[in-house]
Design a protein around this motif. Structure first.
Motif, PDB file in Angstrom:
ATOM      1  N   ALA A  16      41.574  80.922  91.608  1.00 24.71           N
ATOM      2  CA  ALA A  16      41.957  79.565  91.200  1.00 24.71           C
ATOM      3  C   ALA A  16      41.368  78.561  92.179  1.00 24.71           C
ATOM      4  CB  ALA A  16      43.477  79.435  91.151  1.00 24.71           C
ATOM      5  N   TYR A  17      40.943  77.450  91.649  1.00 20.60           N
ATOM      6  CA  TYR A  17      40.324  76.407  92.469  1.00 20.60           C
ATOM      7  C   TYR A  17      41.085  75.091  92.311  1.00 20.60           C
ATOM      8  CZ  TYR A  17      36.378  79.626  92.524  1.00 20.60           C
ATOM      9  OH  TYR A  17      35.592  80.730  92.679  1.00 20.60           O
ATOM     10  N   ALA A  18      40.968  74.273  93.311  1.00 21.60           N
ATOM     11  CA  ALA A  18      41.434  72.895  93.216  1.00 21.60           C
ATOM     12  C   ALA A  18      40.295  72.011  93.689  1.00 21.60           C
ATOM     13  CB  ALA A  18      42.677  72.672  94.083  1.00 21.60           C
ATOM     14  N   ASP A  19      39.837  71.183  92.805  1.00 18.62           N
ATOM     15  CA  ASP A  19      38.680  70.338  93.131  1.00 18.62           C
ATOM     16  C   ASP A  19      37.515  71.176  93.629  1.00 18.62           C
ATOM     17  OD1 ASP A  19      40.036  68.106  92.381  1.00 18.62           O
ATOM     18  OD2 ASP A  19      40.545  67.462  94.402  1.00 18.62           O
ATOM     19  N   GLY A  20      37.343  72.337  93.031  1.00 17.69           N
ATOM     20  CA  GLY A  20      36.191  73.158  93.373  1.00 17.69           C
ATOM     21  C   GLY A  20      36.349  73.996  94.618  1.00 17.69           C
ATOM     22  N   VAL A  21      37.498  73.895  95.284  1.00 19.67           N
ATOM     23  CA  VAL A  21      37.728  74.693  96.485  1.00 19.67           C
ATOM     24  C   VAL A  21      38.679  75.834  96.126  1.00 19.67           C
ATOM     25  CG1 VAL A  21      38.580  74.663  98.841  1.00 19.67           C
ATOM     26  CG2 VAL A  21      37.413  72.665  97.919  1.00 19.67           C
ATOM     27  N   ALA A  22      38.327  77.034  96.540  1.00 12.77           N
ATOM     28  CA  ALA A  22      39.162  78.190  96.201  1.00 12.77           C
ATOM     29  C   ALA A  22      40.513  78.093  96.896  1.00 12.77           C
ATOM     30  CB  ALA A  22      38.463  79.480  96.619  1.00 12.77           C
ATOM     31  N   ARG A  78      39.374  77.659  87.291  1.00  7.49           N
ATOM     32  CA  ARG A  78      39.549  79.081  87.562  1.00  7.49           C
ATOM     33  C   ARG A  78      38.290  79.849  87.206  1.00  7.49           C
ATOM     34  NH1 ARG A  78      43.340  77.471  84.124  1.00  7.49           N
ATOM     35  NH2 ARG A  78      45.034  77.857  85.564  1.00  7.49           N
ATOM     36  N   CYS A  79      38.181  80.943  87.853  1.00  5.25           N
ATOM     37  CA  CYS A  79      37.039  81.821  87.631  1.00  5.25           C
ATOM     38  C   CYS A  79      37.595  83.204  87.360  1.00  5.25           C
ATOM     39  CB  CYS A  79      36.143  81.827  88.868  1.00  5.25           C
ATOM     40  SG  CYS A  79      34.839  83.046  88.799  1.00  5.25           S
ATOM     41  N   VAL A  80      37.426  83.675  86.126  1.00 12.95           N
ATOM     42  CA  VAL A  80      37.977  84.980  85.750  1.00 12.95           C
ATOM     43  C   VAL A  80      37.007  86.064  86.190  1.00 12.95           C
ATOM     44  CG1 VAL A  80      38.740  86.437  83.865  1.00 12.95           C
ATOM     45  CG2 VAL A  80      39.190  83.990  83.801  1.00 12.95           C
ATOM     46  N   LEU A  81      37.479  86.958  87.009  1.00 13.46           N
ATOM     47  CA  LEU A  81      36.614  88.017  87.519  1.00 13.46           C
ATOM     48  C   LEU A  81      36.608  89.218  86.586  1.00 13.46           C
ATOM     49  CD1 LEU A  81      37.633  87.865  91.276  1.00 13.46           C
ATOM     50  CD2 LEU A  81      35.712  86.768  90.154  1.00 13.46           C
ATOM     51  N   SER A  82      37.755  89.507  86.007  1.00 14.88           N
ATOM     52  CA  SER A  82      37.796  90.658  85.109  1.00 14.88           C
ATOM     53  C   SER A  82      39.020  90.577  84.218  1.00 14.88           C
ATOM     54  CB  SER A  82      37.815  91.967  85.907  1.00 14.88           C
ATOM     55  OG  SER A  82      39.077  92.132  86.523  1.00 14.88           O
ATOM     56  N   VAL A  83      38.883  91.112  83.023  1.00 15.26           N
ATOM     57  CA  VAL A  83      40.014  91.298  82.111  1.00 15.26           C
ATOM     58  C   VAL A  83      39.896  92.723  81.607  1.00 15.26           C
ATOM     59  CG1 VAL A  83      41.132  90.574  79.985  1.00 15.26           C
ATOM     60  CG2 VAL A  83      39.992  88.880  81.410  1.00 15.26           C
ATOM     61  N   ALA A  84      40.899  93.525  81.880  1.00 17.97           N
ATOM     62  CA  ALA A  84      40.772  94.930  81.527  1.00 17.97           C
ATOM     63  C   ALA A  84      42.132  95.523  81.223  1.00 17.97           C
ATOM     64  CB  ALA A  84      40.117  95.708  82.668  1.00 17.97           C
TER      65      ALA A  84
END
Lengths: 265, 265
Positions: free
Chosen positions: B132-138, B99-105
């Motif tokens: 969220a990614y699976a095997d590097g694919v969004a 996963r890649c978190v874009l923002s927490v606010a």
DNA sequence: GTTCATTTGTTCGTATGTATC
DNA sequence: CGATACATACGAACAAATGAA
């Protein structure tokens, strides 16, 4: 009317406000004011309104139709519970279900159907192909397959009742439940788009469902595509059947489509 | 190889045969032969192959990519049960979640969130935006909202564990269940398409979910869009968690996409 | 950046079998 | 029987997209 301290951008505030009003049931006729009207009301430029409207359209809350106006998206909501009850869902939302039977035929099972219904390859399968309507607007096109040997009486029963559920009852299946359902989205084929009276560029929801009788014997396999712009699904999680979300208010861009040959209704 | 007696058209026979082979796990690398190759194998014209392939692509069984080839559709399958367990679903299918978190606010609740979480207007809401990614694919992009007052400790817990479920446990929510989910399809916004690394013309599945704790208090509202080409949902109907359908074999068109900055994995 | 091979997408034309009137 | 319409199948050529050299 808008927060002047600018803790939020204007378009965001307007989007929030409009979303609130839409879900609260304002715009009871389903039609939003024109963009210039909204711009005047909020005292902003039409571009700002368009940005707000764009967000809501992205969320599926409203639909914008060039040359016509902006409308509250009135998705049909199908509840996916243990039993498939699409007609009842429709009626509970004040829509009148109808259907157009395209074909009723007994054919050899294709591999996927044979597998799902646990039949031998090339076992005979009764196949009903039909389009479902709500208030005269196409909402789904599906192929429903049944083991032909067990349901030899189904074609007549279906011709009489014009309802799969009722026809199954006549064949001794007093109740049936959803065994498994797969949901996905894709773009429609040319034929599907024609049947659903929608653009080729608009997505459909595909549901592949297997239904079983009370003894857990699989009796029906359905492959149905729903018009993505007009349908959504709701999965009840707990026991409460609470209704959330869009109130399903007034009227859509109106019935511009000529009602096709609808059999039941 | 094909039925010479012509009880079925050639393209229908070929479609059936290919469907069988796809579901049986042939084409283990996920790639079908080229159209000319298939034409040679079945001894028919390329047009006939294309018609068969078109049917299977319509059904969502395979995907055709111009310039690349034809591939077994390998949708991630998310099981929609009582508990949201996306990571576990992924791992059970041999995919590596990331996963890649874009923002927490922490922000003021927008009307829809306030309503769904049963908060006062303008109550503070913790909002986590991530891909969220699976095997590097969004595979999905979502915004998850929590009542900020109750979950003041959640940002830190989430930063540590990088998992919403684990962070909720740290905040005393040992278990949570899906209260209600709405599913629909639409085309993505420009931003969503960018996050999901997909074309604007390809549909997404939108899920709007509300989760509750064991006391049935609503604790989370999620608005998630899934890449329609890569994800499908399965609804288990009865108690059996039987697996049907695509075997989920080999590799997709390969990882053409450069792996983005993935935080956890 | 350009070129090239590979692969699917599209559009011509032709011929055949089948159902319908 | 012929005339027509439609689906099926084959052949050839070119267009468009992709990935790699």
């Amino acid at each position: 009317m808008l927060d002047p301290e600018k803790r939020l951008t204007l378009w965001r505030q307007i989007a929030d406000r409009l979303a609130e009003e839409v879900t609260a049931g304002r715009f009871g006729d389903g039609r939003l004011p024109t963009e210039p009207q909204l711009a005047a009301r909020f005292g902003v430029n039409r571009h700002t309104i368009r940005r707000a409207i764009g967000v809501l359209a992205d969320q599926g809350l409203i639909t914008v139709e060039q040359g016509l106006g902006t409308f509250v998206a009135r998705h049909l909501e199908y509840v996916l519970g243990r039993r498939p009850r699409f007609d009842a869902d429709l009626r509970s939302q004040g829509r009148e279900p109808g259907r157009c039977v395209l074909s009723v035929a007994t054919i050899e099972a294709d591999p996927a159907t044979a597998r799902d219904l646990r039949l031998n390859r090339s076992a005979p399968v009764l196949q009903i192909e039909m389009i479902a309507y709500a208030d005269g607007v196409a909402v789904s096109y599906g192929i429903h397959s049944f083991p032909a040997r067990r349901f030899a009486a189904l074609p007549n029963a279906f011709a009489d009742t014009n309802s799969i559920t009722a026809a199954l009852v006549r064949c001794g299946v007093t109740d049936h439940t959803r065994e498994v359902t797969r949901l996905l989205t894709r773009l429609p084929s040319e034929r599907e788009a024609r049947y659903l009276e929608q653009a080729l560029s608009r997505p459909v929801l595909q549901a592949e469902a297997i239904n079983a009788d009370l003894a857990n014997v699989r009796i029906q396999r359905s492959l149905v595509v729903f018009a993505g712009d007009r349908v959504q699904f709701r999965l009840a999680g707990g026991s409460t059947g609470e209704t959330i979300g869009r109130p399903g208010s007034g009227a859509q861009p109106a019935n511009r489509r000529p009602s096709p040959a609808i059999i039941g209704g």
